[in-house]
Enzyme design. Structure first.
Site, PDB file in Angstrom:
ATOM      1  CB  SER A   1       3.267  -3.474  -8.206  1.00  0.00           C
ATOM      2  OG  SER A   1       2.330  -3.280  -7.168  1.00  0.00           O
ATOM      3  N   GLY A   2       5.469  -3.801  -6.279  1.00  0.00           N
ATOM      4  CA  GLY A   2       5.962  -3.546  -4.929  1.00  0.00           C
ATOM      5  C   GLY A   2       6.513  -4.759  -4.187  1.00  0.00           C
ATOM      6  CB  ILE A   3       6.084  -5.707  -0.631  1.00  0.00           C
ATOM      7  CG1 ILE A   3       6.647  -4.376  -0.094  1.00  0.00           C
ATOM      8  CG2 ILE A   3       6.473  -6.845   0.298  1.00  0.00           C
ATOM      9  CD1 ILE A   3       5.892  -3.773   1.064  1.00  0.00           C
ATOM     10  N   GLY A   4       5.001  -7.469  -3.120  1.00  0.00           N
ATOM     11  CA  GLY A   4       4.535  -8.769  -3.636  1.00  0.00           C
ATOM     12  C   GLY A   4       5.413  -9.277  -4.768  1.00  0.00           C
TER      13      GLY A   4
ATOM     14  CE1 TYR B   1      -1.988  -0.071   4.652  1.00  0.00           C
ATOM     15  CE2 TYR B   1      -0.841   0.689   6.626  1.00  0.00           C
ATOM     16  CZ  TYR B   1      -0.850  -0.031   5.437  1.00  0.00           C
ATOM     17  OH  TYR B   1       0.278  -0.724   5.041  1.00  0.00           O
TER      18      TYR B   1
ATOM     19  CB  SER C   1       1.410  -2.088   8.571  1.00  0.00           C
ATOM     20  OG  SER C   1       1.868  -0.787   8.829  1.00  0.00           O
TER      21      SER C   1
ATOM     22  CB  THR D   1      -3.095 -11.761  -2.547  1.00  0.00           C
ATOM     23  OG1 THR D   1      -2.645 -11.099  -1.358  1.00  0.00           O
ATOM     24  CG2 THR D   1      -3.700 -13.107  -2.178  1.00  0.00           C
ATOM     25  N   GLY D   2      -1.687  -9.771  -4.659  1.00  0.00           N
ATOM     26  CA  GLY D   2      -1.057  -8.462  -4.934  1.00  0.00           C
ATOM     27  C   GLY D   2       0.377  -8.639  -5.372  1.00  0.00           C
ATOM     28  CB  ALA D   3       1.950 -11.489  -7.024  1.00  0.00           C
TER      29      ALA D   3
HETATM   30  N1  LIG Z   1       5.007   0.130   1.322  1.00  0.00           N
HETATM   31  C1  LIG Z   1       5.117   0.098   2.631  1.00  0.00           C
HETATM   32  O1  LIG Z   1       5.835   0.910   3.235  1.00  0.00           O
HETATM   33  C2  LIG Z   1       4.377  -0.923   3.411  1.00  0.00           C
HETATM   34  C3  LIG Z   1       3.445  -1.759   2.847  1.00  0.00           C
HETATM   35  N2  LIG Z   1       2.813  -2.696   3.615  1.00  0.00           N
HETATM   36  C4  LIG Z   1       1.842  -3.609   3.019  1.00  0.00           C
HETATM   37  O2  LIG Z   1       2.461  -4.314   1.983  1.00  0.00           O
HETATM   38  C5  LIG Z   1       1.467  -4.799   1.086  1.00  0.00           C
HETATM   39  C6  LIG Z   1       1.915  -4.549  -0.338  1.00  0.00           C
HETATM   40  O3  LIG Z   1       1.898  -3.161  -0.564  1.00  0.00           O
HETATM   41  P1  LIG Z   1       3.019  -2.403  -1.416  1.00  0.00           P
HETATM   42  O4  LIG Z   1       3.836  -3.366  -2.173  1.00  0.00           O
HETATM   43  O5  LIG Z   1       3.655  -1.438  -0.511  1.00  0.00           O
HETATM   44  O6  LIG Z   1       2.098  -1.531  -2.375  1.00  0.00           O
HETATM   45  P2  LIG Z   1       1.738  -1.701  -3.925  1.00  0.00           P
HETATM   46  O7  LIG Z   1       0.640  -0.719  -4.151  1.00  0.00           O
HETATM   47  O8  LIG Z   1       2.931  -1.660  -4.772  1.00  0.00           O
HETATM   48  O9  LIG Z   1       1.167  -3.184  -3.987  1.00  0.00           O
HETATM   49  C7  LIG Z   1      -0.121  -3.508  -3.579  1.00  0.00           C
HETATM   50  C8  LIG Z   1      -0.548  -4.717  -4.371  1.00  0.00           C
HETATM   51  O10 LIG Z   1      -1.858  -5.088  -3.927  1.00  0.00           O
HETATM   52  C9  LIG Z   1      -2.692  -5.176  -5.065  1.00  0.00           C
HETATM   53  N3  LIG Z   1      -4.077  -4.920  -4.744  1.00  0.00           N
HETATM   54  C10 LIG Z   1      -4.638  -3.816  -4.225  1.00  0.00           C
HETATM   55  N4  LIG Z   1      -5.960  -3.979  -4.132  1.00  0.00           N
HETATM   56  C11 LIG Z   1      -6.240  -5.212  -4.597  1.00  0.00           C
HETATM   57  C12 LIG Z   1      -7.423  -5.957  -4.764  1.00  0.00           C
HETATM   58  N5  LIG Z   1      -8.622  -5.453  -4.455  1.00  0.00           N
HETATM   59  N6  LIG Z   1      -7.331  -7.211  -5.270  1.00  0.00           N
HETATM   60  C13 LIG Z   1      -6.138  -7.740  -5.615  1.00  0.00           C
HETATM   61  N7  LIG Z   1      -4.983  -7.084  -5.508  1.00  0.00           N
HETATM   62  C14 LIG Z   1      -5.047  -5.825  -4.999  1.00  0.00           C
HETATM   63  C15 LIG Z   1      -2.147  -4.153  -6.037  1.00  0.00           C
HETATM   64  O11 LIG Z   1      -2.625  -4.408  -7.343  1.00  0.00           O
HETATM   65  P3  LIG Z   1      -2.796  -3.210  -8.424  1.00  0.00           P
HETATM   66  O12 LIG Z   1      -1.461  -3.052  -9.065  1.00  0.00           O
HETATM   67  O13 LIG Z   1      -3.838  -3.757  -9.349  1.00  0.00           O
HETATM   68  O14 LIG Z   1      -3.234  -1.997  -7.668  1.00  0.00           O
HETATM   69  C16 LIG Z   1      -0.657  -4.408  -5.868  1.00  0.00           C
HETATM   70  O15 LIG Z   1      -0.259  -5.524  -6.597  1.00  0.00           O
HETATM   71  C17 LIG Z   1       0.175  -4.119   1.494  1.00  0.00           C
HETATM   72  O16 LIG Z   1      -0.613  -4.997   2.245  1.00  0.00           O
HETATM   73  C18 LIG Z   1       0.646  -2.964   2.376  1.00  0.00           C
HETATM   74  O17 LIG Z   1      -0.324  -2.589   3.306  1.00  0.00           O
HETATM   75  C19 LIG Z   1       3.082  -2.842   4.935  1.00  0.00           C
HETATM   76  C20 LIG Z   1       3.980  -2.025   5.546  1.00  0.00           C
HETATM   77  C21 LIG Z   1       4.698  -1.014   4.834  1.00  0.00           C
HETATM   78  C1  LIG Z   2      11.242  11.070   6.266  1.00  0.00           C
HETATM   79  C2  LIG Z   2      10.758  12.382   5.827  1.00  0.00           C
HETATM   80  C3  LIG Z   2      11.675  13.505   6.157  1.00  0.00           C
HETATM   81  C4  LIG Z   2       9.347  12.709   6.204  1.00  0.00           C
HETATM   82  C5  LIG Z   2       8.338  11.634   5.923  1.00  0.00           C
HETATM   83  C6  LIG Z   2       7.184  11.747   6.877  1.00  0.00           C
HETATM   84  C7  LIG Z   2       6.080  10.717   6.652  1.00  0.00           C
HETATM   85  C8  LIG Z   2       5.481  10.888   5.271  1.00  0.00           C
HETATM   86  C9  LIG Z   2       6.566   9.274   6.904  1.00  0.00           C
HETATM   87  C10 LIG Z   2       7.176   9.110   8.309  1.00  0.00           C
HETATM   88  C11 LIG Z   2       6.863   7.698   8.765  1.00  0.00           C
HETATM   89  C12 LIG Z   2       6.306   7.038   7.521  1.00  0.00           C
HETATM   90  C13 LIG Z   2       5.596   5.726   7.590  1.00  0.00           C
HETATM   91  C14 LIG Z   2       4.630   5.384   6.665  1.00  0.00           C
HETATM   92  C15 LIG Z   2       4.197   6.367   5.622  1.00  0.00           C
HETATM   93  C16 LIG Z   2       5.094   7.615   5.494  1.00  0.00           C
HETATM   94  C17 LIG Z   2       5.500   8.154   6.867  1.00  0.00           C
HETATM   95  C18 LIG Z   2       4.248   8.575   7.625  1.00  0.00           C
HETATM   96  C19 LIG Z   2       3.873   4.065   6.731  1.00  0.00           C
HETATM   97  C20 LIG Z   2       2.570   4.359   7.441  1.00  0.00           C
HETATM   98  C21 LIG Z   2       3.567   3.516   5.323  1.00  0.00           C
HETATM   99  C22 LIG Z   2       2.792   2.237   5.355  1.00  0.00           C
HETATM  100  C23 LIG Z   2       3.059   1.327   6.486  1.00  0.00           C
HETATM  101  O1  LIG Z   2       2.471   0.258   6.496  1.00  0.00           O
HETATM  102  C24 LIG Z   2       3.909   1.705   7.639  1.00  0.00           C
HETATM  103  C25 LIG Z   2       4.817   0.561   8.073  1.00  0.00           C
HETATM  104  C26 LIG Z   2       4.702   2.991   7.444  1.00  0.00           C
HETATM  105  C27 LIG Z   2       5.222   3.534   8.768  1.00  0.00           C
HETATM  106  C28 LIG Z   2       6.118   4.737   8.590  1.00  0.00           C
END
Ligand SMILES: NC(=O)C1=CN([C@@H]2O[C@H](COP(=O)(O)OP(=O)(O)OC[C@H]3O[C@@H](n4cnc5c(N)ncnc54)[C@H](OP(=O)(O)O)[C@@H]3O)[C@@H](O)[C@H]2O)C=CC1
Ligand SMILES: CC(C)CCC[C@@H](C)[C@H]1CC[C@H]2C3=C(CC[C@]12C)[C@@]1(C)CCC(=O)[C@@H](C)[C@@H]1CC3
Length: 279
Positions: A12-15, A193, A171, A8-10
């Site tokens: 962009s990003g991590i997906g 979150y 997370s 799911t959410g494939a």
């Molecule tokens: N980035 C980070 O630092 C971290 C991310 N995560 C988790 O990783 C996962 C992926 O996030 P990340 O790659 O970072 O972010 P992105 O925003 O790049 O990816 C999120 C993905 O989820 C999809 N999405 C959001 N809402 C829905 C929905 N209602 N139905 C279907 N798809 C949906 C988005 O689609 P669309 O393009 O349409 O918005 C997108 O493909 C999330 O669960 C996030 O919480 C966990 C820890 C750290």
């Molecule tokens: C590094 C810089 C000098 C300052 C950045 C400060 C904050 C914006 C980051 C510090 C820790 C970060 C963090 C996340 C978001 C950005 C920070 C708060 C997350 C909450 C993003 C989504 C996740 O799921 C977590 C794993 C991240 C934890 C660390």
């Protein structure tokens, strides 16, 4: 028969990076990209086919934040596939994030500094809203829709003589104190979150308790801090680029700064080789 994997959410990003890594591990996989936006899903499919021209990639419309869409998608999955080896519950949102600057500088000069960078504890709040189903949007997207999907797919996830895996992208921001059984949707707080990710950790435990005997195993993985659309919603991409050298410095102290989607997805993909990993 080839493995069937749904992400799911494939798009962009991590997906998307996960799909790329999965295909690198085994290009014969049957991959299903479950996305809410079919144009973005199509673009992701094309990008994956560029590097893996013979890959089997299906698209599935799924808005995980809508119960109706989840039910419809689950129905389609069961009609399309007679098995599901891996279900990656990765889609997630963090709407309107706000950084507490005061808490950041206070944390910077405290003994908790490494933990602060690894978990963002006390740094981030979000503004949630109610969706069309009357549910809190973060709860509905990050947790409830995925839970309904697992329940609806149990006939192909829990099959005799077959093992299936559910992998939640959780997370390190997940925090017990952000979650309350009296307010599971986090209607009253400002950390939906952290609450939704903690709840997904709990649901994963419950799934294991109820379904291990039927061959279904659930895991939660944190990919670390990764530069994606989600993090670009916290600070603009140019700012992240500007502070990249500092981020690489912080990486020396915490392995959670994985930074690239490729690195982040690395925590999720080894499962398909049947390896166990430590996080
Ligand atoms: N980035 C980070 O630092 C971290 C991310 N995560 C988790 O990783 C996962 C992926 O996030 P990340 O790659 O970072 O972010 P992105 O925003 O790049 O990816 C999120 C993905 O989820 C999809 N999405 C959001 N809402 C829905 C929905 N209602 N139905 C279907 N798809 C949906 C988005 O689609 P669309 O393009 O349409 O918005 C997108 O493909 C999330 O669960 C996030 O919480 C966990 C820890 C750290
Ligand atoms: C590094 C810089 C000098 C300052 C950045 C400060 C904050 C914006 C980051 C510090 C820790 C970060 C963090 C996340 C978001 C950005 C920070 C708060 C997350 C909450 C993003 C989504 C996740 O799921 C977590 C794993 C991240 C934890 C660390």
């Amino acid at each position: 028969m080839e493995k069937v994997i749904l992400v799911t959410g494939a798009n962009s990003g991590i997906g998307l990076a996960l799909c790329e890594r999965l295909l690198c591990e085994d290009s014969r996989l049957q991959l299903c990209l479950a996305c809410r936006n079919m144009q973005r899903a199509e673009a992701a499919r094309s990008a994956l086919l560029t590097s893996h021209p013979d890959a089997h990639i299906d698209l599935l419309h799924l808005d995980v934040g809508s119960v109706r869409s989840v039910l419809h998608a689950a129905h389609k999955v069961k009609a399309r596939y007679n098995r599901l080896d891996y279900l990656y519950l990765n889609a997630g949102i963090m709407p309107n994030p706000q950084i507490d600057i005061k808490a950041f500088f206070k944390g910077l000069f405290s003994s908790n500094v490494v933990k602060m960078f690894a978990t963002a504890e006390g740094l981030l709040t979000q503004q949630d809203r109610v969706n069309k189903d009357g549910l809190q949007e973060v709860f509905a997207t990050n947790l409830f829709g995925h839970f309904v999907l697992v329940r609806e797919l149990d006939s192909i996830l829990c099959q005799a003589g077959q093992t299936s895996r559910v992998v939640w992208t959780s997370s390190s921001n997940a925090r017990r104190s952000a979650f309350s059984l009296e307010d599971v949707q986090h209607r009253l707080g400002t950390e939906p979150y952290a609450s939704s990710k903690y709840a997904s950790d709990l649901i994963s435990l419950a799934l294991n308790r109820h379904n291990n005997s039927q061959g279904l195993y659930s895991s939660v993985i944190c990919p670390g801090l990764v530069m994606t659309n989600l993090t670009y919603g916290i600070l603009p991409s140019f700012f992240w680029t500007l502070i990249m050298p500092i981020m690489y410095l912080i990486r020396i102290f915490t392995h959670t700064f994985t930074l690239t989607p490729y690195n982040g997805a690395g925590a999720l993909s080894p499962w398909i080789r049947g390896q166990s990993i430590t996080v």
